[in-house]
Write an enzyme that holds these catalytic residues in place. Structure first.
Site, PDB file in Angstrom:
ATOM      1  N   SER A  58       0.759  -1.273  -0.051  1.00 49.27           N
ATOM      2  CA  SER A  58       0.033   0.023   0.193  1.00 49.27           C
ATOM      3  C   SER A  58       1.013   1.283  -0.067  1.00 49.27           C
ATOM      4  CB  SER A  58      -0.813  -0.052   1.267  1.00 49.27           C
ATOM      5  OG  SER A  58      -1.813   0.929   1.117  1.00 49.27           O
ATOM      6  N   ASP A  88     -10.147  -3.818  -5.366  1.00 53.41           N
ATOM      7  CA  ASP A  88      -9.532  -3.048  -4.557  1.00 53.41           C
ATOM      8  C   ASP A  88     -10.434  -1.485  -4.370  1.00 53.41           C
ATOM      9  OD1 ASP A  88      -7.931  -1.131  -2.992  1.00 53.41           O
ATOM     10  OD2 ASP A  88      -5.957  -2.145  -3.500  1.00 53.41           O
ATOM     11  N   HIS A 116      -8.257  -4.692  -0.751  1.00 51.62           N
ATOM     12  CA  HIS A 116      -7.043  -3.894  -0.739  1.00 51.62           C
ATOM     13  C   HIS A 116      -5.881  -4.931   0.359  1.00 51.62           C
ATOM     14  CE1 HIS A 116      -4.418  -0.375  -1.092  1.00 51.62           C
ATOM     15  NE2 HIS A 116      -4.193  -0.311   0.288  1.00 51.62           N
TER      16      HIS A 116
END
Ligand code: MLT
Length: 208
Positions: free
Chosen positions: A108, A158, A189
């Protein structure tokens, strides 16, 4: 090993048995301890280098500032990428690392700064596994990333990174000369068991 460890980033360094180093870059709200067991799981032999992002967003560590979800403060991103690249160069000397075997594993926000390192400071990373990454910025001049291997693992569902954005990052890195392998997982995610299996398989194809 140099007696004085680099102090520009709070970090954990765990020496390994092979020449490879995994640079572990956590997501928003994480810290330098978050990805250690993942890193060891991915590669039992590699050295692990895990810095903590210096930005605090409502108390949550990150590697660079953002203005909103997915909207980055580009000036800060450039500054923080250079700072992190300089830290990595310092650790190469202090911990006697092989600078030709440094693989980022970023999740991320950590994947986004890893992508930014590739785009702004080519030569620092040998390869990168970018987990749920998006385009961090578009550099004015494309770097030369020939010989650099990048694994991108994105989530088909996501809500933070649209498929189109992941594909744009793939195209950007590919046009800079990197060998990019982009996979869409049946995931959002969060990481899955499949993510780890795929990273492990990819690392096995890279020099250790
Ligand atoms: C995050 O929450 O970390 C975002 O998805 C990515 C970023 O802000 O870099």
């Amino acid at each position: 090993m140099n007696a004085k460890p680099p102090s520009s980033f709070r970090h954990v360094f765990i020496p390994g048995k092979s020449r490879r180093t995994l640079l572990l870059l956590h997501g928003t709200g994480g810290n330098e301890h978050d990805l250690l067991s993942l890193g060891r799981n991915l590669d039992p032999e590699a050295s692990l280098l895990s810095p903590r992002g210096k930005i605090l967003e409502n108390g949550l560590p990150r590697f660079f500032r953002r203005l909103a979800e997915g909207v980055f403060d580009e000036e800060d991103l450039i500054h923080r990428s250079n700072e992190l690249a300089d830290f990595i160069a310092e650790t190469v000397t202090s911990y006697s690392l092989d600078s030709g075997r440094i693989y980022a594993v970023g999740y991320s926000n950590g994947a986004n700064i890893a992508a930014s390192l590739l785009l702004l400071r080519p030569g620092v990373l040998t390869g990168a596994a970018l987990l749920r990454a998006m385009v961090p910025l578009t550099p004015e001049v494309l770097p030369k990333l020939n010989g650099i291997s990048v694994l991108m693992l994105s989530g088909r569902y996501d809500p933070i990174v649209p498929e189109e954005n992941a594909r744009r990052l793939e195209a950007l890195l590919t046009s800079a000369g990197a060998t990019v392998s982009l996979h869409f997982e049946n995931a959002a995610h969060q990481l899955t068991e499949n993510t780890l299996e795929t990273v492990r398989g990819w690392l096995n194809t890279q020099p250790s």
